[in-house]
Design a protein around this motif. Sequence first.
Motif, PDB file in Angstrom:
ATOM      1  N   LYS A   1       1.983   1.781  -3.462  1.00 48.57           N
ATOM      2  CA  LYS A   1       0.877   2.269  -4.288  1.00 48.57           C
ATOM      3  C   LYS A   1       0.413   3.666  -3.869  1.00 48.57           C
ATOM      4  O   LYS A   1      -0.497   4.220  -4.501  1.00 48.57           O
ATOM      5  CB  LYS A   1      -0.299   1.296  -4.198  1.00 48.57           C
ATOM      6  CG  LYS A   1      -0.077  -0.013  -4.941  1.00 48.57           C
ATOM      7  CD  LYS A   1      -0.006   0.223  -6.446  1.00 48.57           C
ATOM      8  CE  LYS A   1       0.061  -1.066  -7.216  1.00 48.57           C
ATOM      9  NZ  LYS A   1       0.083  -0.839  -8.691  1.00 48.57           N
ATOM     10  N   GLY A   2       1.021   4.221  -2.820  1.00 46.34           N
ATOM     11  CA  GLY A   2       0.642   5.556  -2.390  1.00 46.34           C
ATOM     12  C   GLY A   2      -0.673   5.619  -1.631  1.00 46.34           C
ATOM     13  O   GLY A   2      -1.286   6.701  -1.546  1.00 46.34           O
ATOM     14  N   LYS A   3      -1.107   4.505  -1.059  1.00 42.93           N
ATOM     15  CA  LYS A   3      -2.363   4.480  -0.302  1.00 42.93           C
ATOM     16  C   LYS A   3      -2.096   4.860   1.153  1.00 42.93           C
ATOM     17  O   LYS A   3      -2.272   4.075   2.090  1.00 42.93           O
ATOM     18  CB  LYS A   3      -2.998   3.104  -0.396  1.00 42.93           C
ATOM     19  CG  LYS A   3      -3.367   2.700  -1.819  1.00 42.93           C
ATOM     20  CD  LYS A   3      -3.989   1.303  -1.868  1.00 42.93           C
ATOM     21  CE  LYS A   3      -4.361   0.914  -3.296  1.00 42.93           C
ATOM     22  NZ  LYS A   3      -4.973  -0.449  -3.355  1.00 42.93           N
ATOM     23  N   PHE A   4      -1.671   6.116   1.341  1.00 46.06           N
ATOM     24  CA  PHE A   4      -1.246   6.552   2.667  1.00 46.06           C
ATOM     25  C   PHE A   4      -2.412   6.627   3.649  1.00 46.06           C
ATOM     26  O   PHE A   4      -2.237   6.403   4.843  1.00 46.06           O
ATOM     27  CB  PHE A   4      -0.552   7.919   2.559  1.00 46.06           C
ATOM     28  CG  PHE A   4       0.623   7.915   1.633  1.00 46.06           C
ATOM     29  CD1 PHE A   4       1.761   7.191   1.937  1.00 46.06           C
ATOM     30  CD2 PHE A   4       0.600   8.618   0.431  1.00 46.06           C
ATOM     31  CE1 PHE A   4       2.855   7.178   1.102  1.00 46.06           C
ATOM     32  CE2 PHE A   4       1.680   8.614  -0.420  1.00 46.06           C
ATOM     33  CZ  PHE A   4       2.813   7.884  -0.099  1.00 46.06           C
ATOM     34  N   ARG A   5      -3.581   6.935   3.160  1.00 45.92           N
ATOM     35  CA  ARG A   5      -4.726   7.023   4.045  1.00 45.92           C
ATOM     36  C   ARG A   5      -5.054   5.659   4.651  1.00 45.92           C
ATOM     37  O   ARG A   5      -5.359   5.569   5.854  1.00 45.92           O
ATOM     38  CB  ARG A   5      -5.949   7.557   3.286  1.00 45.92           C
ATOM     39  CG  ARG A   5      -7.187   7.712   4.156  1.00 45.92           C
ATOM     40  CD  ARG A   5      -8.337   8.303   3.370  1.00 45.92           C
ATOM     41  NE  ARG A   5      -9.538   8.397   4.181  1.00 45.92           N
ATOM     42  CZ  ARG A   5     -10.703   8.871   3.751  1.00 45.92           C
ATOM     43  NH1 ARG A   5     -10.815   9.294   2.484  1.00 45.92           N
ATOM     44  NH2 ARG A   5     -11.748   8.914   4.555  1.00 45.92           N
ATOM     45  N   GLU A   6      -4.997   4.617   3.840  1.00 50.04           N
ATOM     46  CA  GLU A   6      -5.269   3.276   4.351  1.00 50.04           C
ATOM     47  C   GLU A   6      -4.231   2.864   5.385  1.00 50.04           C
ATOM     48  O   GLU A   6      -4.539   2.170   6.357  1.00 50.04           O
ATOM     49  CB  GLU A   6      -5.293   2.263   3.201  1.00 50.04           C
ATOM     50  CG  GLU A   6      -6.479   2.429   2.258  1.00 50.04           C
ATOM     51  CD  GLU A   6      -6.539   1.325   1.224  1.00 50.04           C
ATOM     52  OE1 GLU A   6      -6.043   0.210   1.528  1.00 50.04           O
ATOM     53  OE2 GLU A   6      -7.065   1.564   0.126  1.00 50.04           O
TER      54      GLU A   6
ATOM     55  N   ASN B   1      -5.000   2.133   9.491  1.00 47.49           N
ATOM     56  CA  ASN B   1      -4.845   0.733   9.847  1.00 47.49           C
ATOM     57  C   ASN B   1      -4.804   0.585  11.369  1.00 47.49           C
ATOM     58  O   ASN B   1      -3.864   1.032  12.030  1.00 47.49           O
ATOM     59  CB  ASN B   1      -3.570   0.161   9.226  1.00 47.49           C
ATOM     60  CG  ASN B   1      -3.430  -1.329   9.475  1.00 47.49           C
ATOM     61  OD1 ASN B   1      -2.792  -1.752  10.428  1.00 47.49           O
ATOM     62  ND2 ASN B   1      -4.037  -2.131   8.609  1.00 47.49           N
TER      63      ASN B   1
ATOM     64  N   ASN C   1      -9.969  -0.423  11.078  1.00 50.43           N
ATOM     65  CA  ASN C   1      -9.564   0.365   9.903  1.00 50.43           C
ATOM     66  C   ASN C   1     -10.689   1.309   9.449  1.00 50.43           C
ATOM     67  O   ASN C   1     -10.931   1.474   8.254  1.00 50.43           O
ATOM     68  CB  ASN C   1      -9.155  -0.552   8.745  1.00 50.43           C
ATOM     69  CG  ASN C   1      -8.095  -1.556   9.160  1.00 50.43           C
ATOM     70  OD1 ASN C   1      -7.321  -1.314  10.087  1.00 50.43           O
ATOM     71  ND2 ASN C   1      -8.069  -2.694   8.490  1.00 50.43           N
TER      72      ASN C   1
ATOM     73  N   LYS D   1       0.826  -1.204   0.000  1.00 48.50           N
ATOM     74  CA  LYS D   1       0.000   0.000   0.000  1.00 48.50           C
ATOM     75  C   LYS D   1       0.866   1.263   0.000  1.00 48.50           C
ATOM     76  O   LYS D   1       0.515   2.266  -0.614  1.00 48.50           O
ATOM     77  CB  LYS D   1      -0.933  -0.010   1.209  1.00 48.50           C
ATOM     78  CG  LYS D   1      -2.004  -1.093   1.128  1.00 48.50           C
ATOM     79  CD  LYS D   1      -2.884  -1.117   2.362  1.00 48.50           C
ATOM     80  CE  LYS D   1      -3.942  -2.214   2.240  1.00 48.50           C
ATOM     81  NZ  LYS D   1      -4.812  -2.289   3.430  1.00 48.50           N
TER      82      LYS D   1
END
Length: 481
Positions: A260-265, A269, A381, A257
């Motif tokens: 993929k740049g999914k920093f919010r996820e 977490n 999450n 993640k």
Amino acid sequence: MRQLMLLRILVLLLGIVALFMVPALGLAIAGGDLPMVKAFALPMGIALILAAPAAVFTRKFPSRLSARDGFLLVFLIWVFSSLMGALPYYLSGQGITFTDAVFESTCGFATTGATTINDVEVLPQPLLLWRSMTHWFGGMGIVMLTVALVPLLGVGGFQLLKAETPGPEKEKITPKVTATAKILWLVYMVLTAVLTVLFALGGMEWFDALCHAFTTMASGGISTKNSGIAYYDSTFIETVCVLFMLLAGLNFNLYYKLFKGKFREIRENTEGRVYLFIFLAATVILTVSLVPVYGSAGSALRYGAYQAASILTTTGSSTADYMQWPGLAKGILLCLMFVGGCSGSTAGGIKVIRHAVLFKQAGNELRRIIYPRGIFSITLNKKVGRRDVVYGVAGFFFLYMAVIAVTALIVAASGTDVVSSFSAALAMVSNVGLGFGTVGPGQTYAAFPNHIKWLFSFVMIAGRLELWTVFVLFTPEYWRR
């Protein structure tokens, strides 16, 4: 047909494990160490001789797995891999009994980090390399390695991964499970390579750096030195160890993640945030309690942070004799032994996510007392969690404690004191390796009777597979058609 299918896959997987003895065999050949050449060549030859016909003559044999087949196959893979991995120890000429060899091999594949060898520095380098490599393979999982490298087996990959990691959270980061396995293994290998270089820059010989990188990333904790990381007495090496132990204890899906740049996820977490909070809180308490022992906040932080990371991630190495620490510090380490790392990591233990679920559910039960007609649910999450997750976690926690209790009682019946018995049982089921009493820092498991070592080998595998995979095989319902 089902039995033949399982036998075919098992033999092929053991052949793959045999191929990973090649580096140790090559090192033995390069060093002209004939006894070690024989120690590795014999099990490799047997496994490959059996695997070759299975690969050639049964290529078109159907090999679709059900969930039930996956449980049995994964358990058998770990058992037979541990038995085959024991042969180099037994045949090495180092005076290691077969029971101790199986214990060492199981410790490796289960990433427990315990040992029965009192002086590892006298072992030949090929054996030390194999010892470290079993931890590395076991860290990410033999099954996941197989799924990543041999999709041509035609095995139902997700069934195997579900059987090996039956935690409360399972996630395929890509649609194809083979692609997921390859991505996670790539991350694992890159982190291991970076850690090897950092250890070498810190003053380790390249061989030692590689072996320590293998076991640190695997949350194994064994060393090529009798005193472990403490041998180097280096703040830099210990700091690097703390960082990579924590990285190994994180869910590896988070690295994908991040890529993929999914920093919010990542920020949302739940398990990751609780994991870091537990480490920081434990480090602060340990540091404060150790200041009187070491005389300075810097030294207290150095030793406290290392031990907190080591026990939390079930790495189980030590840089100090914590048996001499104050009661509060030892109590914190004992609590950390019940925690473990994150799901989807190389760490063992109960796992942080399960503690988070139970904590949230306890809060809901308190609110239910005040509002009897209220409807409450847990959030993970920032999403509402399923109720069956709570049931599964509660069942797992009970089974976990029951296995520890029964194991401790059996160990105590052999003549071991209560503290050491409970500590050893917890260390084995949690795959920590280190404990208290006779299994504390600098101690080995050599003094335990043979039947206890076999018991430990079983519970190490059960703990590594998070109990359900193993104990479902002991239920009558599993064997009914």
